[in-house]
Design an enzyme around this catalytic site. Structure first.
Site, PDB file in Angstrom:
ATOM      1  N   ASP A 220      -0.557   1.923   2.426  1.00  0.00           N
ATOM      2  CA  ASP A 220      -0.860   1.105   1.358  1.00  0.00           C
ATOM      3  C   ASP A 220      -0.703   1.379   0.046  1.00  0.00           C
ATOM      4  O   ASP A 220      -0.249   0.567  -0.777  1.00  0.00           O
ATOM      5  CB  ASP A 220      -2.203   0.258   1.768  1.00  0.00           C
ATOM      6  CG  ASP A 220      -2.225  -0.694   2.985  1.00  0.00           C
ATOM      7  OD1 ASP A 220      -1.133  -1.089   3.347  1.00  0.00           O
ATOM      8  OD2 ASP A 220      -3.347  -1.146   3.352  1.00  0.00           O
TER       9      ASP A 220
ATOM     10  N   ARG B 231       1.602  -6.618   1.996  1.00  0.00           N
ATOM     11  CA  ARG B 231       1.288  -5.866   0.793  1.00  0.00           C
ATOM     12  C   ARG B 231       2.243  -6.075  -0.290  1.00  0.00           C
ATOM     13  O   ARG B 231       1.850  -6.271  -1.294  1.00  0.00           O
ATOM     14  CB  ARG B 231       1.267  -4.434   1.187  1.00  0.00           C
ATOM     15  CG  ARG B 231       0.195  -3.700   2.072  1.00  0.00           C
ATOM     16  CD  ARG B 231      -0.979  -4.548   1.591  1.00  0.00           C
ATOM     17  NE  ARG B 231      -2.254  -3.897   2.561  1.00  0.00           N
ATOM     18  CZ  ARG B 231      -3.036  -4.473   2.980  1.00  0.00           C
ATOM     19  NH1 ARG B 231      -3.157  -5.786   2.912  1.00  0.00           N
ATOM     20  NH2 ARG B 231      -4.114  -3.850   3.809  1.00  0.00           N
TER      21      ARG B 231
ATOM     22  N   SER C  52     -12.625   0.599  10.998  1.00  0.00           N
ATOM     23  CA  SER C  52     -12.312  -0.318   9.734  1.00  0.00           C
ATOM     24  C   SER C  52     -11.145  -1.306  10.122  1.00  0.00           C
ATOM     25  O   SER C  52     -10.350  -1.309  11.306  1.00  0.00           O
ATOM     26  CB  SER C  52     -11.626   0.247   8.778  1.00  0.00           C
ATOM     27  OG  SER C  52     -10.378   1.053   8.936  1.00  0.00           O
TER      28      SER C  52
ATOM     29  N   ASP D   8     -15.676  -0.092  -0.606  1.00  0.00           N
ATOM     30  CA  ASP D   8     -14.719   0.441  -1.396  1.00  0.00           C
ATOM     31  C   ASP D   8     -14.271  -0.390  -2.634  1.00  0.00           C
ATOM     32  O   ASP D   8     -14.610   0.311  -3.705  1.00  0.00           O
ATOM     33  CB  ASP D   8     -13.431   0.930  -0.680  1.00  0.00           C
ATOM     34  CG  ASP D   8     -13.618   1.898   0.287  1.00  0.00           C
ATOM     35  OD1 ASP D   8     -14.766   2.307   0.630  1.00  0.00           O
ATOM     36  OD2 ASP D   8     -12.562   2.774   0.670  1.00  0.00           O
TER      37      ASP D   8
END
Length: 410
Positions: free
Chosen positions: A124, A95, A180, A15
């Site tokens: 996220d 994050r 993932s 990505d």
């Protein structure tokens, strides 16, 4: 005129590799790739060369592990944070640190925007952007997955792989990805793909190769291992008598927890954006630290202070999960948590065995546990008169008796 600069949160996966090239072409901008080293280990190998080959004008790969452990993981664990009773917030707490460093880089480089590869369905995107909003509201955020033009260009993984091949971008992804994963110092999370079926048994023997940090409990050693954790004001500062930094503590606990099959969680959680999502987590070191910290609190924290702090755990955990780390309410809660931890000092001994953390002793120089008062034998201090309990019970029973009387007379 100088080109606009965009700082991209870059992982090197499919990505963000596609996004790097797409941003450069779409915005005719310089792309500064940023990767936070927060414990991904070998995932970082070759990342700088790959980013430059994909079109980045500059690459930052910053080791933030020490800051992550000291300023993010430790304060969160002091708060007893646990989302929906199971999740130790391993992805969530990383994050805000990434957002903080991206803002710092943007300022240093004169960038006007930052970009990320989070999808429009996940948490996220919110965490990154709330962090930036709190720290630098003037910086624009570009989220390609929320742009219709990007989604039209890449409706699926096949189109992304074809784009990578066309532009010579090296990727290891295949069209059929089983799941993932996201790794850092605190945990590894697994989601999507085969895990989207909540009936899929991620603990089955045929799936054990998925796990990277821990043995399955069945494969863990047959002998228990003892571990002593020393705390000072709510922070673990030593293991088995050896003084360690927060980062060193996390590394060692991950090793020990993984060895003994500790810290696996499989849950369906509620995302902030409204949907339910299934996630599988490995948090070996964090699970030991969380459990030991709670045991340390049990003999050092005042009952009403503990009740107050515990009443805020759900609120605090939700703030972290939803991305409000830099919000004033989280900072206010943290001040209360810090005050609550001033006497959480001493040593906890635990026994690690096949996925279990078994209490094996606790002691503190500021313990509130008094064996002379608690004893069932005669109290040598005369601090507790059992006869006083009669009036104590009568007063607490009064409202119950009155309420029952009213019901009976209806």
């Amino acid at each position: 005129m100088a080109k606009e600069k965009i700082v991209l949160a870059y992982s090197g996966g499919l990505d963000t590799s596609i996004i790097l090239k797409w941003l450069k072409e779409t915005y005719d901008a310089e792309i500064i790739a940023f990767t936070a080293d927060i414990g991904q280990k070998e995932e970082l190998d070759g990342l700088e060369a790959k980013a430059l080959a994909t079109g980045a004008s500059k690459v930052y790969i910053d080791d933030l592990q020490g800051e992550f452990a000291k300023d993010f993981i430790y304060p969160m664990f002091q708060a007893g944070a646990l989302y929906e009773g199971q999740y130790l917030l391993g992805t969530s707490i990383a994050r805000p640190l990434i957002a903080k460093r991206m803002v710092e880089i943007a300022r240093a480089e004169g960038a006007t925007a930052i970009a990320h590869g989070a999808t429009g369905k996940g948490n996220d995107q919110v965490r990154f952007e709330l962090g930036v909003a709190a720290l630098a509201p003037d910086i624009e955020v570009i989220a390609p997955w929320r742009l219709e033009t990007f989604r039209n260009d890449f409706p699926g993984r096949a189109e992304m792989i074809a784009f990578a091949e066309k532009h010579g971008i090296p990727v290891t992804a295949s069209a059929a990805k089983p799941y993932s994963m996201d790794r850092n110092l605190l945990h590894i999370s697994y989601e999507s793909g085969v895990l989207e079926d909540p009936w899929f048994d991620a603990s089955a023997p045929e799936n054990k190769d998925m796990y990277l940090l821990s043995n399955s409990p069945e494969d863990a050693p047959d002998e228990a291992e003892y571990l002593e954790l020393e705390f000072a004001q709510g922070n673990c500062v030593a293991l088995n008598g050896e003084k360690l930094s927060p980062l060193q503590v996390m590394d060692k606990l991950n090793e020990l927890g993984g060895k003994h099959g500790i810290g696996r969680v499989d849950m369906v959680e509620n995302r902030f954006v409204g949907m339910k999502s299934r996630g599988v987590y490995e948090t070996p070191g964090g699970t030991i630290l969380f459990t030991a910290h709670r045991k340390m609190e049990s003999i050092t924290m005042d009952r009403e202070v503990m009740n107050l702090r515990d009443s805020l755990i759900t609120r605090y955990s939700t703030l972290v999960y939803n991305g409000f780390w830099f919000a004033p309410e989280r900072l206010a809660l943290q001040a209360l948590v810090t005050e609550s931890q001033k006497n959480v000092t001493g040593t906890v001994r635990v026994k690690l065995y096949k996925g279990n953390i078994i209490a094996a002793g606790v002691k503190s120089p500021v313990s509130l546990y008094n064996p002379d008062i608690a004893t069932m034998e005669a109290d040598p201090t005369q601090a507790y008169d059992q006869g006083d309990a009669t009036g104590f019970i009568r007063l607490n029973a009064l409202r119950l008796k009155v309420g029952t009387g009213v019901e009976q007379n209806r």
